[in-house]
Design an enzyme around this catalytic site. Structure first.
Site, PDB file in Angstrom:
ATOM      1  N   ARG A 121       0.855  -1.209   0.000  1.00  0.00           N
ATOM      2  CA  ARG A 121       0.000   0.000   0.000  1.00  0.00           C
ATOM      3  C   ARG A 121       0.877   1.240   0.000  1.00  0.00           C
ATOM      4  NH1 ARG A 121      -3.255  -3.844   2.624  1.00  0.00           N
ATOM      5  NH2 ARG A 121      -5.021  -4.305   1.263  1.00  0.00           N
TER       6      ARG A 121
ATOM      7  N   TRP B 277      -0.854  -2.447   8.511  1.00  0.00           N
ATOM      8  CA  TRP B 277      -1.382  -2.264   7.152  1.00  0.00           C
ATOM      9  C   TRP B 277      -1.227  -0.795   6.819  1.00  0.00           C
ATOM     10  CZ3 TRP B 277      -2.137  -6.697   4.762  1.00  0.00           C
ATOM     11  CH2 TRP B 277      -2.356  -7.835   5.549  1.00  0.00           C
ATOM     12  N   THR B 278      -0.828  -0.502   5.590  1.00  0.00           N
ATOM     13  CA  THR B 278      -0.342   0.855   5.349  1.00  0.00           C
ATOM     14  C   THR B 278      -1.215   1.702   4.413  1.00  0.00           C
ATOM     15  OG1 THR B 278       1.133   0.034   3.613  1.00  0.00           O
ATOM     16  CG2 THR B 278       2.059   0.192   5.821  1.00  0.00           C
ATOM     17  N   GLU B 279      -2.507   1.328   4.295  1.00  0.00           N
ATOM     18  CA  GLU B 279      -3.384   2.154   3.452  1.00  0.00           C
ATOM     19  C   GLU B 279      -3.362   3.621   3.878  1.00  0.00           C
ATOM     20  OE1 GLU B 279      -4.337  -0.753   4.822  1.00  0.00           O
ATOM     21  OE2 GLU B 279      -5.820  -1.788   3.579  1.00  0.00           O
TER      22      GLU B 279
ATOM     23  N   TRP C 276      -4.731 -15.950  12.744  1.00  0.00           N
ATOM     24  CA  TRP C 276      -6.092 -15.554  13.115  1.00  0.00           C
ATOM     25  C   TRP C 276      -6.172 -14.031  13.196  1.00  0.00           C
ATOM     26  CZ3 TRP C 276      -8.178 -13.933  18.204  1.00  0.00           C
ATOM     27  CH2 TRP C 276      -9.575 -13.785  18.176  1.00  0.00           C
TER      28      TRP C 276
ATOM     29  N   GLU D 265      -9.909 -12.716   1.890  1.00  0.00           N
ATOM     30  CA  GLU D 265     -10.862 -11.788   1.263  1.00  0.00           C
ATOM     31  C   GLU D 265     -11.057 -12.017  -0.240  1.00  0.00           C
ATOM     32  OE1 GLU D 265     -10.296  -7.952   4.205  1.00  0.00           O
ATOM     33  OE2 GLU D 265      -8.981  -8.045   2.476  1.00  0.00           O
TER      34      GLU D 265
ATOM     35  N   TYR E 216      -3.854  -4.851  15.191  1.00  0.00           N
ATOM     36  CA  TYR E 216      -3.643  -4.122  13.934  1.00  0.00           C
ATOM     37  C   TYR E 216      -3.256  -2.677  14.241  1.00  0.00           C
ATOM     38  CZ  TYR E 216      -5.164  -7.671  10.573  1.00  0.00           C
ATOM     39  OH  TYR E 216      -5.243  -8.788   9.777  1.00  0.00           O
ATOM     40  N   PHE E 217      -2.098  -2.311  13.772  1.00  0.00           N
ATOM     41  CA  PHE E 217      -1.589  -0.979  14.105  1.00  0.00           C
ATOM     42  C   PHE E 217      -2.044   0.092  13.116  1.00  0.00           C
ATOM     43  CE2 PHE E 217       2.265  -2.366  16.919  1.00  0.00           C
ATOM     44  CZ  PHE E 217       1.376  -2.906  17.831  1.00  0.00           C
TER      45      PHE E 217
HETATM   46  C1  TNX Z   1      -7.894  -6.635   6.137  1.00  0.00           C
HETATM   47  S1  TNX Z   1      -5.981  -8.621   7.335  1.00  0.00           S
HETATM   48  C2  TNX Z   1      -6.918  -7.116   5.267  1.00  0.00           C
HETATM   49  C3  TNX Z   1      -5.926  -6.181   4.710  1.00  0.00           C
HETATM   50  C4  TNX Z   1      -6.242  -4.756   5.083  1.00  0.00           C
HETATM   51  C5  TNX Z   1      -6.608  -4.691   6.550  1.00  0.00           C
HETATM   52  C6  TNX Z   1      -6.825  -3.299   7.056  1.00  0.00           C
HETATM   53  C7  TNX Z   1      -6.231  -9.204   6.023  1.00  0.00           C
HETATM   54  C8  TNX Z   1      -5.913 -10.599   5.967  1.00  0.00           C
HETATM   55  N1  TNX Z   1      -6.730  -8.454   5.029  1.00  0.00           N
HETATM   56  O1  TNX Z   1      -5.849  -6.339   3.323  1.00  0.00           O
HETATM   57  O2  TNX Z   1      -5.133  -3.965   4.815  1.00  0.00           O
HETATM   58  O3  TNX Z   1      -7.779  -5.444   6.761  1.00  0.00           O
HETATM   59  O4  TNX Z   1      -7.039  -3.254   8.430  1.00  0.00           O
END
Ligand code: TNX
Length: 521
Positions: free
Chosen positions: A162, A454-456, A377, A310, A405-406
């Site tokens: 990201r 996660w760096t969005e 998990w 996802e 999640y940071f």
């Molecule tokens: C879910 S955690 C995702 C990431 C996103 C994150 C944002 C995961 C397995 N998939 O693609 O960046 O949430 O919090």
């Protein structure tokens, strides 16, 4: 500069307890008296470790400590476990464990593993930094420390797709992780905005797929060359950190599909070209080649993570693929079954390369071999998925969105970053996983815990630091220290003098004790 800052904190009495160590050791007993380490004093350590140990000690103290000539009296000694005396009883100390005695004339660190000596060194560095510096010597309180890790997996995941952090930031992160005894760096190298790892057989993955990021689709290509990857893996290894690469599939694949559209399985309106084609032999061959190169770059990783998360976000066009259409019609398969078949195939590919297959918790429902897989998990709102994974026999890394999640905000006043029925304050990260409900006799093992950045929403390094620190120190203590020895108030006290140290290393942070403004971008 760093030492001066610590010394001034000491003199105003911020450090009320003698023990300055993060993560909190299993036990720390202060003893009467003090130990003074003089400038130029001798250090004894196994030969292979000595140069790097001396370098770290001298960076921390400025005391110009030296290698000991034979039979010289040493001020600091790294010794084998059995030398700690009668309590050793011929028993080998477990991996990572160490015992330290700070005596009036010498500091002895005992361990039977290289990691044990290394972690003893990290504790000693923190003790010396907090010590009283006075005319070419540092004085520290005498003490006896017993220590060993609670969890084998003490991890941090960085999303480089990201927004790209780059080599210097990653090395700085590895230094800091090691200093707080963390040992797994999960490297999320591919995702939809950008592909960040050079693959020789498919150069467009980086020359085309490396272009862009979450905020700027035209940002110049940013990625790691294979030489850089090898260098970073070695850098981590020298610090007892194992790097686990993640190549996300069959979803989160838009960057790769931009570079090689022939392997795309399409996407959805919101996530165009999100997937790899799940039923095409040429796409399988492409992914096989990629995994083979990845395996060669991370020979000691133990686990290759293949994502698996996802996928349903972007499988809208799968029914239009000839192969999928056929399977749905002739075998009555659903899209979920197609996804499962894909996962099973690639789990086997990864196992065939000599690695366990890591995946987000969705994979625990695919029938992958529990002995050959590690489940991460992440869906905190689905505790049943955790129980299911453990009861099925999967080994699990705990990294639930809350509180691990940071990219989630850490203070009620913060505006930028995620929330989901709440956020992730320092105390929640610290307290994890002690209140987590777990199956009584699970077949699988909890390997440990991990934070994920996660760096969005973290465009700059300044903001990545702001979101990571000091929560990473809380996570490090949660991963290392047994429940019985944890104490949040004590942690906060020990944390305060660490903040100027982070600053001196050029690392930014959110200051939970002051009024640091939110770094929003
Ligand atoms: C879910 S955690 C995702 C990431 C996103 C994150 C944002 C995961 C397995 N998939 O693609 O960046 O949430 O919090």
């Amino acid at each position: 500069m760093r030492l001066l800052v610590c010394a001034s904190l000491l003199s105003v009495g911020v450090l009320s307890a003698a023990n300055p160590i993060i993560p909190q050791p299993v036990s720390y007993q202060e003893k009467p008296g003090a130990c003074s380490i003089q400038a130029g004093a001798f250090v004894y350590a196994p030969q292979a470790e000595l140069p790097s140990y001396l370098k770290s000690l001298n960076e921390a103290t400025g005391l110009k400590l030296r290698m000991a000539p034979a039979d010289a009296a040493c001020a600091i000694q790294f010794l084998s476990g059995e030398m700690r005396g009668s309590q050793a009883k011929g028993q080998t100390m477990p991996d990572g464990a160490y015992h330290m005695r700070v005596l009036p004339k010498v500091v002895n660190i005992y361990a039977d593993s290289r990691s044990g000596h290394f972690y003893g060194l990290q504790s000693l560095l923190q003790i010396l930094r907090a010590g009283e510096k006075n005319k070419g010597q540092i004085s520290v309180p005498c003490a006896e420390i017993d220590d060993a890790p609670r969890f084998a997996w003490r991890g941090f995941m960085l999303d480089e797709s990201r927004h790209f952090s780059g080599e210097d930031a990653v090395k700085c992160l590895l230094d800091t992780m090691a200093y707080y005894k963390m040992n797994r760096f999960h490297w999320h190298l591919t995702d939809s905005p950008g592909w960040r790892i050079e693959i020789k057989k498919y150069p467009k993955l980086t020359s085309v797929g490396g272009i862009g990021n979450q905020t700027d689709p035209k940002a110049p290509a940013a990625y790691y060359t294979q030489d850089q990857i090898r260098d970073i893996v070695a850098y981590a290894k020298a610090r007892h950190i194992n790097v686990i690469p993640e190549i996300d599939m069959p979803g989160h694949a838009s960057a790769a599909c931009r570079a090689y559209p022939e392997f795309s399985g399409g996407g959805s309106k919101k996530h165009p070209d999100f997937t790899f084609n799940p039923v095409d032999p040429a796409t399988d061959a492409f992914l096989n080649d990629i995994l083979k190169e990845v395996a060669g770059l991370f020979p000691d990783a133990g686990v290759i993570h293949f994502g698996g998360d996802e996928v349903h976000f972007g499988w809208d066009q799968w029914p239009e693929l000839a192969g999928v259409k056929k399977l749905m019609k002739e075998e009555g398969l659903k899209l979920k079954d197609i996804e499962t078949r894909f996962n099973l195939r690639f789990a086997k590919v990864i196992n065939g390369l000599g690695f366990k297959t890591g995946g987000w918790d969705e994979i625990a429902r695919t029938g992958m071999d529990p002995k050959q897989s590690v489940v991460f998990w992440w869906r905190h709102n689905k505790p049943k998925e955790l129980s299911h994974a453990l009861n099925t026999g999967y080994d699990v890394v705990l990294c639930p969105r809350r509180p691990c999640y940071f990219d989630f905000v850490q203070h009620a006043s913060h505006k930028s970053g995620r929330r989901w029925g709440g956020f992730n304050p320092l105390s929640d990260t610290y307290g994890f996983p002690d209140a987590l409900k777990l199956p009584v006799e699970p077949k699988g093992t909890i390997l440990g815990i991990q934070a994920c950045l996660w760096t969005e929403t973290t465009i700059t390094q300044e903001r990545r630091d702001f979101m990571t620190f000091p929560r990473l120190l809380a996570l490090a203590e949660a991963a290392w220290t047994p429940k019985e020895s944890k104490d949040f108030a004590g942690f906060e006290k020990r944390l305060q003098p660490q903040l100027p140290e982070l600053k001196a290393r050029g690392i930014g942070y959110y200051d939970p004790f002051g009024n640091s403004p939110e770094v929003k971008k």
